[in-house]
Design an enzyme around this catalytic site. Structure first.
Site, PDB file in Angstrom:
ATOM      1  CB  ALA A 128      -4.458  -5.177   5.618  1.00 37.04           C
ATOM      2  CE1 TYR A 129       2.647  -0.736   2.875  1.00 32.45           C
ATOM      3  CE2 TYR A 129       1.223   0.396   1.315  1.00 32.45           C
ATOM      4  CZ  TYR A 129       2.438   0.276   1.952  1.00 32.45           C
ATOM      5  OH  TYR A 129       3.440   1.174   1.657  1.00 32.45           O
TER       6      TYR A 129
END
Length: 237
Positions: free
Chosen positions: A148-149
């Protein structure tokens, strides 16, 4: 030297703090945003740096920050989007919430700030106005534990292209994509050795290389829409 301040989001610690202090050393007024109160902020305030609390995890928090920023200054020389959240992926019921928070911090906040603060940059009166997005090496490589980062940093990198096209020629929009630049307080020598081995330069360079890269973008009138990698040649490994 411009009298208009440079805004650095997430400027209370590590790379953001280093760049804020170096900019002040070079004669620039600086505003930083911060997520929570910490002892380092008082040292920044003593140096004349304006500090504004910001919650970029919600749209309401982002818009509130923009309103307070406009109450603090009528112009900006540059915006450096450095605020970041290095949150690992979650496999439980919080996974969606984690992704949404990272999206807001890494993409929605820069997007809204860029849109709503364009007028502050245009009011600067200087021949050069800049927006700089701090992305990440993993935006190109992906990450097994921080998907997600990596995805939201990749989205920020793409926003660089869109805003560069949108705001040219008056405002230049670029990105800096670092790999590991600094060790954490709890990192031991074994971790440091592993980190050094990942780059062709075999070093952990420290925050000065990021300031050099930022300074290059702030001082060059003919660069826009690029992502400047600062990764020690990791792609050569």
């Amino acid at each position: 030297m411009s009298a208009a301040p440079i805004l650095i989001t997430g400027g209370a610690q590590r790379l953001g703090r280093h760049c804020a202090e170096r900019l002040v050393d070079d004669g620039h007024p600086v505003i930083v945003s911060y997520r929570r109160e910490r002892p380092e902020l008082e040292a920044l305030r003593r140096r004349g740096i304006v500090t504004l609390r910001a919650d970029f995890a919600t749209e309401a928090g982002i818009l509130d920050f923009i309103a307070r920023l406009k109450g603090e200054t009528r112009s900006l020389r540059a915006i450096v989007h450095n605020a970041s959240d290095w949150a690992p992926d979650s496999r439980d019921e919080q996974a969606g919430a984690t992704f949404e928070r990272l999206f807001r911090v890494h993409m929605l906040a820069p997007y809204l700030i860029n849109l709503h603060c364009r007028e502050l940059l245009e009011a600067c009166g200087e021949p050069q106005r800049d927006i700089v997005h701090m992305t990440d090496y993993v935006a190109q490589k992906g990450s097994k534990k921080h998907a997600a980062y990596a995805a939201t940093k990749a989205g920020l990198e793409n926003l660089t292209l869109s805003f560069a096209a949108m705001y040219a020629p008056e405002i230049q929009v670029n990105a800096i994509a670092p790999a590991l630049i600094m060790l954490g307080e709890d990192d031991d020598e074994a971790y440091a050795e592993q980190a050094r081995a990942k780059s062709a330069m075999a070093m952990v360079p420290g925050p000065g290389v990021i300031y050099q890269s930022l300074r290059y973008l702030l001082d060059n009138r003919y660069v826009t829409g690029i992502t400047l990698p600062v990764d020690g040649g990791r792609h050569l490994r």
